[in-house]
Every structure is written in C-alpha cells, then in structure tokens.
Write an enzyme that holds these catalytic residues in place. Structure first.
Site, short mmCIF file in Angstrom:
data_model
loop_
_atom_site.label_atom_id
_atom_site.label_comp_id
_atom_site.label_asym_id
_atom_site.label_seq_id
_atom_site.Cartn_x
_atom_site.Cartn_y
_atom_site.Cartn_z
N CYS A 1 0.81 -1.22 0.00
CA CYS A 1 0.00 0.00 0.00
C CYS A 1 0.85 1.27 0.00
O CYS A 1 0.37 2.33 -0.38
CB CYS A 1 -0.94 0.01 1.19
N HIS B 1 -9.01 3.74 -1.64
CA HIS B 1 -7.62 3.33 -1.43
C HIS B 1 -7.15 2.58 -2.68
O HIS B 1 -7.20 1.35 -2.74
CB HIS B 1 -7.55 2.44 -0.19
N CYS C 1 0.10 2.00 6.76
CA CYS C 1 0.47 0.61 6.98
C CYS C 1 0.65 -0.07 5.63
O CYS C 1 0.02 0.29 4.64
CB CYS C 1 -0.60 -0.10 7.81
N GLY D 1 1.69 -4.03 3.61
CA GLY D 1 1.79 -5.47 3.71
C GLY D 1 3.18 -5.91 4.13
O GLY D 1 4.18 -5.32 3.74
#
Length: 388
Positions: free
Chosen positions: A90, A344, A374, A376
């Site tokens: 992300c 997102h 945050c 992965g």
C-alpha cells in the site's frame, strides 16, 4: 545534504472499483493523465524529467510488463524518459516519493516524478499471486520456511486489522462512527472545493469527464452501518469501516534547488524527513506507530510541531490505534476525509495522500505535515514535509 522540493502534487478522483467512473480506463492511461498534468501545470520541459518511479501493487494483467514505463509511453512525455515500477504494497507510491527525493538529495538527479496507478477493477487485488491456484504450479508467495517461522499459512491484512481492533479495544460502534466521520469530512471537502487544486479530471472512453470522487456516501447513519456484515465471523471489521476498493492514479514532481532556479519553479513544499521501518508481519498494520516515533526522533521534531497528519484509513482501526498510541490531536488527522470515504487505490495511495496533504497545508496556511500508512509485510513509510 541537498534539499528536495515538491513542485506539483496531483491525483485523479477516486472511482469505485467495478462500478465507478474509471472502470473503462486502462491503468496506464490513468497514470499517464497524471504525468501529463504534472508537466503541464509546472511548465517544465517534459524531456527534462530524468526518471519516473511508479508504485503499483498488483503487477499483472494490464499492470504488468514494465508498467511504470507504460505510463510514460501512454503519456505526452518523450520516450527518452525512463521509468521503473516498485511494490511496497500500500505504500508503493509513498516509497516512490522517497526514492525520488533520495535521488534529488544525493545530487544524482534534478527532476524526478514519483507516481502511482492502480485499477482495482481491471486488475483485481491479489490476482497476481493467486495464479498458482488456477495453474496448479507452485504454492504462492510464502515459502514453507516463512510459514514455519511465523506459524501462519499466509499473511492477511484482514486478520491484522481485526487483531489491532482487539488489541486496542475498539468496538464495532467506535469504528463505524470513525467511518461515518470520514465520509462527512470528505463530503464537506468536496462541497467547499478543497480538492480543486489537487484533482486532475479524467476523460473516459465514453466521452465523459470524471472530476469528482464517487465513493463518498452522504448522510450515513449508525443504523445503516450496523447492517453490514463483518469480514470475519465474530469480528468487528466490516467493509463499511474499511477503505473502499478504488481505481485511481496520483503523482508528485520532485526537483532540486538547481532545477527550481533553472526552470523558475515555485515549490509547494520541502521534504523534511524520510523514514521507513518494519516489524511484525502477522499483525502487520501496526507499524505506522513505531515508524512515526522514529521519524519524529530523527527529524528532531515534536508531535506538536506537526500541523496536519495523513494516516491511511486502510481500516478504521489503523488511524484510531495510531491516534491512541501517538497521542496526536484528532482534529489534525485526515482533515478532508480518508480512504474509507475517498478510496484506497493501493499503489496510488501514497502520492494521493501526499497531494491532499500538500494542498491542505497550503489552504490552511500551516507549515508541517506528516504522512504514514500501513503496508503489507509489516512495513510503514513516514514522510514529513514543510509547506513553503
């Protein structure tokens, strides 16, 4: 060390995956729209761009085969401009920004574009690594050694989000209320024209001009939120208190002081700190907390020095946990709404949030902004900027 400056920071509107305004737009064309706008609005010679660094998470299908390079080939930039694609989940385009800034700070390059593009409609999330299930070849991205080390068959952001909600004691109602507030702030931002300077309209193949985020829900109630099923049986995370799957692209033009003078450019912001950290890959989404602490320590800044925060709303539990652990003022957080309302688009979210942060600071006459998200694998990027 030399300074790196942001001259332009732009994004497309977010289009709801599978049913929004960008479903018919190829992701390379989506990203090219942003590249063209960055060059046009800044007034630079497109041939002066020395590299384009593109974040993309699901690198398969239409987002495969040197996807970053394909954005350049689909744009008005000359084919002399190189490009590369990176994946930090992300945070991919936030890391693209870090790489661009580092190139400027090192003196290696003077003009670099950091960007991201992701069509979650045309290249569904996880489709690139689930091919082995259809083909029967291989076992997926997590080797037996990884599974043995962490005691899981695969890493799941959904399990991570639920674990954080449980750890910090957030109820379903608290997260639903946070989500409703995200939609409220996003709707107010749209109505006030707060996104006007950061949005690039997209001309779709059917002749329409898509210029407004289409995932914002107005007038939502707690009763409506309560009707949404949880993602896990007995859990509290739902699709309504999590980010929306979205199509979109974004980008930031980063230059050196020499380029500012050479092209008579006016900077929007100076990059004040670049930080990346990693931690537990199982709970996964908690890493923005230690990453923020490290960024503040390394920059010599205090929490009160920061005027605005952008913390990606992958799930309501993430910014809520960040607020609780860091002790930041909630009034400074995601002031124009977040990914729960605005979407997102995975690899495009990093520079998308930066576009919003840069323009929100400018609109309010504020000085410092901090962005984190945050990612992965238990990673988190933090970027601190100084508005100019």
């Amino acid at each position: 060390m030399a300074d790196a400056y942001i001259v332009e920071a732009l994004r497309t509107p977010g289009g709801r995956a599978r049913k929004g305004g960008l479903v018919d737009v190829h992701p390379a064309d989506l990203g090219a729209t942003v590249l063209n706008a960055l060059a046009e609005r800044s007034g630079i010679d497109p041939a002066s761009v020395e590299d384009v660094i593109v974040g993309c998470v699901t690198q398969g299908g239409e987002q495969a085969f040197a996807f970053g390079r394909n954005l350049v080939l689909a744009s008005k930039l000359p084919d002399s401009v190189p490009a590369v694609t990176i994946d930090r989940q992300c945070g991919s385009s936030q890391q693209a920004l870090h790489f661009a800034a580092q190139a400027i700070m090192s003196g290696t390059q003077d003009i670099v574009i950091a960007a991201g593009s992701e069509s979650m409609t045309r290249v569904p999330m996880n489709s690139n690594w689930q091919l082995h299930r259809a083909s029967g070849v291989g076992t997926g991205p997590w080797s037996q050694a990884i599974q043995n080390r962490y005691g899981v068959a695969e890493f799941s952001q959904f399990h991570g989000a639920q674990a954080i909600a449980n750890k910090y004691g957030f109820s379903r109602e608290e997260m639903d209320a946070f989500a409703i507030d995200s939609h409220r702030k996003a709707a107010a931002a749209i109505d006030s024209g707060a996104f006007r300077d950061e949005i690039v309209a997209v001309h779709t193949p059917d002749g329409h001009v898509f210029d407004t985020d289409d995932g914002v829900r107005r007038g939502g109630t707690m009763e409506q939120m309560a009707q949404v099923k949880t993602l896990e049986e007995g859990g509290t995370i739902t699709a309504a208190n999590a980010s929306q799957m979205t199509d979109g692209a974004s980008g930031v033009l980063v230059v050196s002081e020499a380029a500012l003078k050479r092209y008579n450019l006016t900077p929007l912001a100076r990059i004040a700190n670049l930080t990346v950290t990693a931690g537990d890959p199982v709970i996964m989404l908690e890493e923005p907390i230690p990453a923020t602490r490290k960024a503040l320590e390394r920059s010599g800044m205090k929490l009160d020095d920061i005027d605005l925060f952008e913390v990606n709303e992958a799930f309501a539990a993430i910014p809520m946990a960040w607020l609780k652990a860091i002790g930041a003022d909630p009034a400074k957080l995601n002031v124009n709404g977040g990914a729960i309302a605005l979407g997102h688009p995975l690899g495009a979210s990093g520079t998308k949030l930066m576009a919003t942060l840069v323009h929100a600071l400018k609109a309010r006459g504020k000085r410092y902004g901090l962005q984190t998200m945050c990612e992965g694998g238990g990673i988190a990027n933090v970027t601190i900027i100084e508005a100019l």
